[in-house]
Each structure stands twice: as structure tokens, then as C-alpha cells.
Design an enzyme around this catalytic site. Structure first.
Site, PDB file in Angstrom:
ATOM      1  N   THR A 132    -104.303  -2.611   2.611  1.00 31.33           N
ATOM      2  CA  THR A 132    -103.529  -2.707   1.367  1.00 31.33           C
ATOM      3  C   THR A 132    -104.114  -3.676   0.339  1.00 31.33           C
ATOM      4  O   THR A 132    -104.733  -4.688   0.695  1.00 31.33           O
ATOM      5  CB  THR A 132    -102.093  -3.168   1.695  1.00 31.33           C
ATOM      6  OG1 THR A 132    -101.435  -3.612   0.509  1.00 31.33           O
ATOM      7  CG2 THR A 132    -102.065  -4.332   2.681  1.00 31.33           C
ATOM      8  N   GLU A 134    -102.406  -5.704  -1.145  1.00 28.16           N
ATOM      9  CA  GLU A 134    -101.714  -6.990  -0.939  1.00 28.16           C
ATOM     10  C   GLU A 134    -102.663  -8.029  -0.339  1.00 28.16           C
ATOM     11  O   GLU A 134    -102.421  -9.227  -0.426  1.00 28.16           O
ATOM     12  CB  GLU A 134    -100.525  -6.804   0.000  1.00 28.16           C
ATOM     13  CG  GLU A 134     -99.235  -6.430  -0.685  1.00 28.16           C
ATOM     14  CD  GLU A 134     -98.673  -7.531  -1.569  1.00 28.16           C
ATOM     15  OE1 GLU A 134     -98.420  -8.633  -1.079  1.00 28.16           O
ATOM     16  OE2 GLU A 134     -98.486  -7.284  -2.768  1.00 28.16           O
ATOM     17  N   TYR A 156     -96.251 -10.254   5.048  1.00 30.08           N
ATOM     18  CA  TYR A 156     -96.767  -8.884   5.146  1.00 30.08           C
ATOM     19  C   TYR A 156     -98.280  -8.872   4.910  1.00 30.08           C
ATOM     20  O   TYR A 156     -99.050  -8.287   5.672  1.00 30.08           O
ATOM     21  CB  TYR A 156     -96.049  -7.998   4.110  1.00 30.08           C
ATOM     22  CG  TYR A 156     -96.696  -6.637   3.896  1.00 30.08           C
ATOM     23  CD1 TYR A 156     -96.449  -5.581   4.774  1.00 30.08           C
ATOM     24  CD2 TYR A 156     -97.557  -6.403   2.815  1.00 30.08           C
ATOM     25  CE1 TYR A 156     -97.051  -4.335   4.588  1.00 30.08           C
ATOM     26  CE2 TYR A 156     -98.151  -5.175   2.619  1.00 30.08           C
ATOM     27  CZ  TYR A 156     -97.893  -4.138   3.498  1.00 30.08           C
ATOM     28  OH  TYR A 156     -98.481  -2.913   3.309  1.00 30.08           O
ATOM     29  N   LYS A 160    -101.237  -7.862   7.563  1.00 27.52           N
ATOM     30  CA  LYS A 160    -102.202  -6.795   7.267  1.00 27.52           C
ATOM     31  C   LYS A 160    -103.645  -7.333   7.259  1.00 27.52           C
ATOM     32  O   LYS A 160    -104.588  -6.590   7.511  1.00 27.52           O
ATOM     33  CB  LYS A 160    -101.870  -6.137   5.923  1.00 27.52           C
ATOM     34  CG  LYS A 160    -100.643  -5.217   5.969  1.00 27.52           C
ATOM     35  CD  LYS A 160    -100.992  -3.870   6.595  1.00 27.52           C
ATOM     36  CE  LYS A 160     -99.879  -2.845   6.392  1.00 27.52           C
ATOM     37  NZ  LYS A 160    -100.187  -1.534   6.990  1.00 27.52           N
TER      38      LYS A 160
HETATM   39  P1  NAP Z   1     -92.989   3.549   4.316  1.00 24.48           P
HETATM   40  O1  NAP Z   1     -92.500   4.705   3.520  1.00 24.48           O
HETATM   41  O2  NAP Z   1     -92.209   2.287   4.308  1.00 24.48           O
HETATM   42  O3  NAP Z   1     -93.145   4.038   5.840  1.00 24.48           O
HETATM   43  C1  NAP Z   1     -93.358   3.141   6.889  1.00 24.48           C
HETATM   44  C2  NAP Z   1     -93.358   3.929   8.184  1.00 24.48           C
HETATM   45  O4  NAP Z   1     -93.554   3.008   9.272  1.00 24.48           O
HETATM   46  C3  NAP Z   1     -92.030   4.659   8.480  1.00 24.48           C
HETATM   47  O5  NAP Z   1     -92.315   5.890   9.076  1.00 24.48           O
HETATM   48  C4  NAP Z   1     -91.357   3.723   9.462  1.00 24.48           C
HETATM   49  O6  NAP Z   1     -90.429   4.377  10.314  1.00 24.48           O
HETATM   50  C5  NAP Z   1     -92.572   3.273  10.268  1.00 24.48           C
HETATM   51  N1  NAP Z   1     -92.304   2.088  11.066  1.00 24.48           N
HETATM   52  C6  NAP Z   1     -91.737   0.927  10.670  1.00 24.48           C
HETATM   53  N2  NAP Z   1     -91.610   0.082  11.714  1.00 24.48           N
HETATM   54  C7  NAP Z   1     -92.101   0.744  12.801  1.00 24.48           C
HETATM   55  C8  NAP Z   1     -92.230   0.415  14.160  1.00 24.48           C
HETATM   56  N3  NAP Z   1     -91.820  -0.755  14.646  1.00 24.48           N
HETATM   57  N4  NAP Z   1     -92.799   1.327  14.992  1.00 24.48           N
HETATM   58  C9  NAP Z   1     -93.194   2.533  14.525  1.00 24.48           C
HETATM   59  N5  NAP Z   1     -93.099   2.906  13.230  1.00 24.48           N
HETATM   60  C10 NAP Z   1     -92.543   2.013  12.385  1.00 24.48           C
HETATM   61  O7  NAP Z   1     -94.490   3.165   3.916  1.00 24.48           O
HETATM   62  P2  NAP Z   1     -95.578   4.034   3.092  1.00 24.48           P
HETATM   63  O8  NAP Z   1     -95.409   3.741   1.657  1.00 24.48           O
HETATM   64  O9  NAP Z   1     -95.553   5.430   3.575  1.00 24.48           O
HETATM   65  O10 NAP Z   1     -96.922   3.300   3.531  1.00 24.48           O
HETATM   66  C11 NAP Z   1     -97.668   3.752   4.666  1.00 24.48           C
HETATM   67  C12 NAP Z   1     -98.558   2.619   5.147  1.00 24.48           C
HETATM   68  O11 NAP Z   1     -99.465   2.253   4.116  1.00 24.48           O
HETATM   69  C13 NAP Z   1     -97.837   1.349   5.549  1.00 24.48           C
HETATM   70  O12 NAP Z   1     -98.557   0.768   6.619  1.00 24.48           O
HETATM   71  C14 NAP Z   1     -97.943   0.462   4.319  1.00 24.48           C
HETATM   72  O13 NAP Z   1     -97.866  -0.888   4.693  1.00 24.48           O
HETATM   73  C15 NAP Z   1     -99.314   0.863   3.820  1.00 24.48           C
HETATM   74  N6  NAP Z   1     -99.542   0.785   2.379  1.00 24.48           N
HETATM   75  C16 NAP Z   1     -98.692   1.363   1.508  1.00 24.48           C
HETATM   76  C17 NAP Z   1     -98.963   1.338   0.157  1.00 24.48           C
HETATM   77  C18 NAP Z   1     -98.055   1.976  -0.846  1.00 24.48           C
HETATM   78  O14 NAP Z   1     -98.157   1.645  -2.029  1.00 24.48           O
HETATM   79  N7  NAP Z   1     -97.210   2.906  -0.460  1.00 24.48           N
HETATM   80  C19 NAP Z   1    -100.138   0.716  -0.315  1.00 24.48           C
HETATM   81  C20 NAP Z   1    -101.005   0.153   0.615  1.00 24.48           C
HETATM   82  C21 NAP Z   1    -100.709   0.196   1.968  1.00 24.48           C
HETATM   83  P3  NAP Z   1     -88.861   4.572   9.889  1.00 24.48           P
HETATM   84  O15 NAP Z   1     -88.819   5.804   9.050  1.00 24.48           O
HETATM   85  O16 NAP Z   1     -88.194   4.728  11.191  1.00 24.48           O
HETATM   86  O17 NAP Z   1     -88.462   3.345   9.128  1.00 24.48           O
HETATM   87  N1  GDD Z   2     -89.024  -4.151  -4.560  1.00 23.22           N
HETATM   88  C1  GDD Z   2     -88.746  -4.709  -5.741  1.00 23.22           C
HETATM   89  N2  GDD Z   2     -87.453  -4.687  -6.200  1.00 23.22           N
HETATM   90  N3  GDD Z   2     -89.739  -5.270  -6.467  1.00 23.22           N
HETATM   91  C2  GDD Z   2     -89.434  -5.788  -7.672  1.00 23.22           C
HETATM   92  C3  GDD Z   2     -88.132  -5.779  -8.184  1.00 23.22           C
HETATM   93  C4  GDD Z   2     -87.092  -5.218  -7.407  1.00 23.22           C
HETATM   94  O1  GDD Z   2     -85.928  -5.182  -7.782  1.00 23.22           O
HETATM   95  N4  GDD Z   2     -88.155  -6.341  -9.411  1.00 23.22           N
HETATM   96  C5  GDD Z   2     -89.420  -6.691  -9.660  1.00 23.22           C
HETATM   97  N5  GDD Z   2     -90.196  -6.372  -8.601  1.00 23.22           N
HETATM   98  C6  GDD Z   2     -91.641  -6.640  -8.483  1.00 23.22           C
HETATM   99  C7  GDD Z   2     -92.055  -7.328  -7.181  1.00 23.22           C
HETATM  100  O2  GDD Z   2     -91.793  -8.737  -7.245  1.00 23.22           O
HETATM  101  C8  GDD Z   2     -93.538  -6.994  -7.139  1.00 23.22           C
HETATM  102  O3  GDD Z   2     -94.257  -7.937  -7.885  1.00 23.22           O
HETATM  103  C9  GDD Z   2     -93.613  -5.628  -7.834  1.00 23.22           C
HETATM  104  O4  GDD Z   2     -92.354  -5.425  -8.483  1.00 23.22           O
HETATM  105  C10 GDD Z   2     -93.856  -4.458  -6.890  1.00 23.22           C
HETATM  106  O5  GDD Z   2     -92.927  -4.532  -5.825  1.00 23.22           O
HETATM  107  P1  GDD Z   2     -92.785  -3.355  -4.733  1.00 23.22           P
HETATM  108  O6  GDD Z   2     -92.515  -2.068  -5.397  1.00 23.22           O
HETATM  109  O7  GDD Z   2     -91.810  -3.839  -3.702  1.00 23.22           O
HETATM  110  O8  GDD Z   2     -94.265  -3.218  -4.149  1.00 23.22           O
HETATM  111  P2  GDD Z   2     -95.319  -4.296  -3.619  1.00 23.22           P
HETATM  112  O9  GDD Z   2     -96.467  -4.284  -4.574  1.00 23.22           O
HETATM  113  O10 GDD Z   2     -94.682  -5.601  -3.330  1.00 23.22           O
HETATM  114  O11 GDD Z   2     -95.754  -3.656  -2.214  1.00 23.22           O
HETATM  115  C11 GDD Z   2     -96.078  -2.269  -2.127  1.00 23.22           C
HETATM  116  O12 GDD Z   2     -97.443  -2.081  -2.414  1.00 23.22           O
HETATM  117  C12 GDD Z   2     -98.365  -2.699  -1.486  1.00 23.22           C
HETATM  118  C13 GDD Z   2     -99.783  -2.401  -1.984  1.00 23.22           C
HETATM  119  O13 GDD Z   2    -100.158  -3.354  -2.934  1.00 23.22           O
HETATM  120  C14 GDD Z   2     -95.712  -1.821  -0.710  1.00 23.22           C
HETATM  121  O14 GDD Z   2     -95.829  -0.410  -0.645  1.00 23.22           O
HETATM  122  C15 GDD Z   2     -96.655  -2.427   0.323  1.00 23.22           C
HETATM  123  O15 GDD Z   2     -96.405  -1.816   1.598  1.00 23.22           O
HETATM  124  C16 GDD Z   2     -98.110  -2.136  -0.099  1.00 23.22           C
HETATM  125  O16 GDD Z   2     -99.007  -2.690   0.822  1.00 23.22           O
END
Ligand code: NAP
Ligand code: GDD
Length: 368
Positions: A132, A134, A156, A160
Site C-alpha cells: 500500500t 500508506e 496499519y 503492512k
Molecule cells: P476491504 O474491502 O476492507 O477488504 C478486506 C478483506 O479482508 C475482507 O474480505 C475482509 O473480510 C478480509 N479480512 C479482514 N480480516 C480478516 C481476517 N482476520 N482473516 C481473513 N480475512 C480478513 O479492503 P480492499 O479495499 O478490498 O483492499 C484489499 C487489500 O488491499 C487490503 O489488504 C488492503 O489493506 C489493501 N489495499 C487497499 C487499497 C485501497 O485503496 N482499497 C490500497 C492499497 C492496499 P470481511 O468481509 O469478513 O470483513
Molecule cells: N475514513 C475517513 N472518514 N477518512 C476521512 C474522513 C472520514 O470521515 N474525513 C476525512 N478523512 C481523510 C482521512 O483522514 C485520510 O486522510 C483520507 O480522508 C482518506 O481516508 P480513507 O478513505 O479512510 O483512506 P486511507 O487513505 O486512510 O486508506 C485507504 O487507502 C490506503 C492506500 O493508501 C485504505 O484503503 C487502506 O487500506 C489503503 O492501504
């Protein structure tokens, strides 16, 4: 007949898991998904792939915090490819549950890599790690590439980081095909509702129909490089197509603030926002209301002058990542990958889908 490749996906019930399983089923893979136990069904995003006489996806019970379930699954399936997407993926929540986050999002990766070694699958199984942006946290360079030093800013991010280096170490020490996709934020109509983009598109459409008064947010000035999840799961697959395992940054190379995401979402609904006040007192006002940009009936309940956004300190983080912007030149060159969906299209896709949900809810509550 040619044997179908077996792919095992952790986190299959999440946003990326849903898009990736659809993609791999389309490519002819036999797809297996690890699902953890929950008190209510958690397979809503992949339901269409699981039922019927020839299901596209087979589900297996397991948990990233439980080594034995992981070993049993890897031994049983002997997958050609593992996509480790499972994680406690909410940055804000990781401050409240740091130990659990480290266990699942950090050690969980180690457990899978050990399972590959334990069953002598080093030559057979390719491993993709959901890394990520992050990791870049308090950024050391703009934009961020594979060469930018890491500086995580949350439990987190730290978990990671452990997973990232464990992947690199197992690759170098044991010759595993293990690779990190360092993905920047990616969103979609399937995004969890507690992430900021989906919270905004859900909130704006519900406010529009009078289902909630206003939207409460934290840091409006955070900047992110937002892409569409459908584009990003393709990159995961491409990373495992390489001859040699390598790590790749996946990003659009464009950046927007949370504030701009709110403005764009409201504009799609025909609402022009003006901001008034400072800090915790800042509010977003529906300054002008015109025709929605998307094809919906003009039956909004918002009045000009209405406060539709407020700041709530509960949504601030103890330490936040204020800016992320990716440089994905390496992926574009070596994988032939590029994002197809623009920022405006992404917001529209989410707004259209959430308006449908809000409309259904309003009908059920007889608001319409
Ligand atoms: P998400 O929608 O939050 O999905 C997370 C998945 O992990 C869900 O299927 C959840 O299951 C499962 N999980 C959580 N705890 C678990 C456990 N203890 N054992 C087995 N499975 C578990 O996340 P996403 O957005 O699809 O992201 C996929 C991956 O990419 C994650 O690793 C995230 O950290 C990473 N990532 C995401 C982004 C982004 O912007 N979306 C960017 C960079 C990296 P449940 O449905 O049961 O909760
Ligand atoms: N969630 C959330 N809720 N974020 C908020 C809010 C709110 O009400 N208001 C402002 N924010 C700001 C957060 O402080 C952060 O700076 C930004 O919006 C994005 O927040 P999220 O959407 O929660 O995403 P993230 O960037 O912290 O994390 C996501 O992206 C990562 C990749 O950079 C997640 O998907 C992580 O799993 C992933 O690794």
C-alpha cells in the site's frame, strides 16, 4: 484438456476480492476464496459468483490470524497463485486495534509464506501481496515510486511494512515468486462505507433525498491519488505474469483533496458548494442548486443555504498521511498497465450507484 489454473484469494469478500475474483473467473481460473466466520453473511459482493451448479468461486473457511486454517487451505488447494488481499484495512481503526491489525495485516502474510515453504510449493505457487501507498506515509519524495523511502504513519502502515519486507526477504532467502503491489487508493461502488470516498457518495446522495441532514467528515485537506478498483485488480494479475518477481507502484499520477471529492460529488447532483469558517467550525453550504449532471429526476430536498457538510473531530487521526501521489512509470513500462477510469468517471460511477441505493431506501421509508 489443459488444466485450469488455481487461484486462492484472501479477502475475497472485500472490494478488491470481488473485482479480482470476477476478473480471474473471466480468465478461466478455478477460484478459491478464504472467508472468515461472521455472525451475518459477508459474501454480498461475490454472491453472484458463488451459487449455481457450476460456481465460479469456491469458498473455504479460514482466518489470517489462524495459522492452522491457512496451512490446511494451502495444503488442500496447492494453488498456482495466491492473492493475499485480506487485511484489517481501515487506517483509522488500526489506531484503536493496533495489535489485531499487526497480527492480521502483518503476521498473516508471514503465515502464508511459511505455508508455501512447509508444503514445498516454492517452485509452484506465486504470491501477490496487497501492499500500500500508506507505506510512504510522511512522504520523503513527491511523487512516490518503488525507490522512495518508507515512513508509515499508522499501526496499519507499520503492519503492512512488516508484510512488505517479509515478502522481499522470502523472495531473496528462499527463491519464492513473491511480489508486492504498492497500490495507491482505489475506490468503486463496492468500496466499504467507512472509507472517505464512499462515505461522501453515500452521504451526498442521501442528503439530496432528505434521508440525512448533513455529512460529517474529518480532515478535508488530505490529498490522495484515487483510481478505480477495477483497473487496479488487473495490475495484480499482471504482476504475477512477469518472469521474475518484482514490486510495483500502481497509481494514476493525479491527486485530489477530500474537499475536491466532496465538491465533485455534490456537483454531479447539481449542487455547488461554498465553504465557510475555519478548522472545526468550517461548514460546506449548498450555495447554488441546478440540474443534476447525472441522469436522475430533479427531486432533491436540499435548499440553497443549507449546511450539508460539517467537521467532526472524531474522524481525525492521531497522525494522518496528508498527501500521496504515485509514480507508476515502472508498471506502465514493464506491465503495460495504465488506469482507464478518470477521477470524474470514478466519482460519477459511485454517485450513480449510491443514488440508486438512496432512492430504494427513500421508497421503502416512503420519503418519495
Ligand atoms: P476491504 O474491502 O476492507 O477488504 C478486506 C478483506 O479482508 C475482507 O474480505 C475482509 O473480510 C478480509 N479480512 C479482514 N480480516 C480478516 C481476517 N482476520 N482473516 C481473513 N480475512 C480478513 O479492503 P480492499 O479495499 O478490498 O483492499 C484489499 C487489500 O488491499 C487490503 O489488504 C488492503 O489493506 C489493501 N489495499 C487497499 C487499497 C485501497 O485503496 N482499497 C490500497 C492499497 C492496499 P470481511 O468481509 O469478513 O470483513
Ligand atoms: N475514513 C475517513 N472518514 N477518512 C476521512 C474522513 C472520514 O470521515 N474525513 C476525512 N478523512 C481523510 C482521512 O483522514 C485520510 O486522510 C483520507 O480522508 C482518506 O481516508 P480513507 O478513505 O479512510 O483512506 P486511507 O487513505 O486512510 O486508506 C485507504 O487507502 C490506503 C492506500 O493508501 C485504505 O484503503 C487502506 O487500506 C489503503 O492501504
Amino acid at each position: 484438456m489443459k488444466r485450469r489454473k488455481k487461484a486462492l484469494i484472501t479477502g475475497i469478500t472485500g472490494q478488491d476480492g470481488a473485482y479480482l475474483s470476477e476478473f480471474l473467473v473471466g480468465k478461466g481460473y478455478e477460484v478459491f476464496g478464504m472467508v472468515r466466520r461472521s455472525s451475518l453473511p459477508n459474501t454480498g459482493r461475490i454472491r453472484h459468483l458463488c451459487g449455481g451448479s457450476s460456481p465460479g468461486v469456491n469458498l473455504l473457511q479460514g482466518d489470517l490470524a489462524d495459522s492452522e486454517s491457512i496451512f490446511r487451505i494451502v495444503m488442500e488447494i496447492r494453488p498456482d497463485e495466491i492473492y493475499n488481499l485480506g487485511s484489517q484495512s481501515h487506517v483509522g481503526v488500526s489506531f484503536k486495534e493496533p495489535e489485531y491489525t499487526a497480527d492480521v495485516s502483518g503476521i498473516g502474510t508471514l503465515r502464508f509464506l511459511e505455508a508455501i515453504r512447509m508444503f514445498n510449493l516454492e517452485k509452484k505457487t506465486k504470491f501477490y501481496q496487497a501492499s500500500t501507498s500508506e507505506l510512504f506515509g510522511k512522504v520523503r519524495e513527491i511523487p512516490q515510486s518503488e525507490k522512495t523511502p518508507f515512513y508509515p504513519r499508522s499501526p496499519y502502515g507499520v503492519a503492512k511494512l512488516f508484510a512488505y519486507w517479509t515478502v522481499v526477504n522470502y523472495r531473496e532467502a528462499y527463491g519464492l515468486f513473491a511480489a508486492n503491489g504498492i497500490l495507491f487508493n482505489h475506490e468503486s461502488p463496492l468500496r466499504g462505507e467507512e472509507f472517505v470516498t464512499r462515505k461522501i457518495t453515500r452521504g451526498v446522495t442521501r442528503v439530496y433525498l432528505g434521508l440525512q441532514d448533513c455529512l460529517s467528515l474529518g480532515n478535508l485537506d488530505s490529498r490522495r491519488d484515487w483510481g478505480h478498483a477495477r483497473d487496479y485488480v488487473k495490475a495484480m494479475w499482471l504482476i504475477l505474469r512477469r518472469k521474475k518477481p518484482e514490486d510495483f507502484v500502481i497509481a494514476t499520477g493525479r491527486q485530489h483533496s477530500v474537499r475536491e471529492f466532496v465538491e465533485m460529488s455534490a456537483k454531479k447532483m447539481g449542487i455547488i458548494i461554498r465553504w465557510r469558517g475555519k478548522g472545526l467550525k468550517e461548514v460546506g453550504i449548498a450555495y447554488k442548486i441546478g440540474r443534476p449532471e447525472i441522469d436522475i429526476p430533479e427531486k432533491g430536498r436540499v435548499k440553497e443555504g443549507q449546511v450539508i457538510v460539517r467537521i467532526d473531530p472524531r474522524f481525525y487521526r492521531p497522525s494522518d498521511v496528508s498527501t500521496l501521489l504515485g509514480n507508476s512509470k515502472k508498471a506502465r513500462k514493464l506491465l503495460g498497465w495504465k488506469p482507464e477510469v478518470s477521477f470524474g468517471q470514478l466519482v460519477e460511477d459511485m454517485i450513480v450507484s449510491d443514488f440508486e441505493l438512496a432512492e430504494k431506501e427513500a421508497r421503502e421509508k416512503s420519503v418519495l
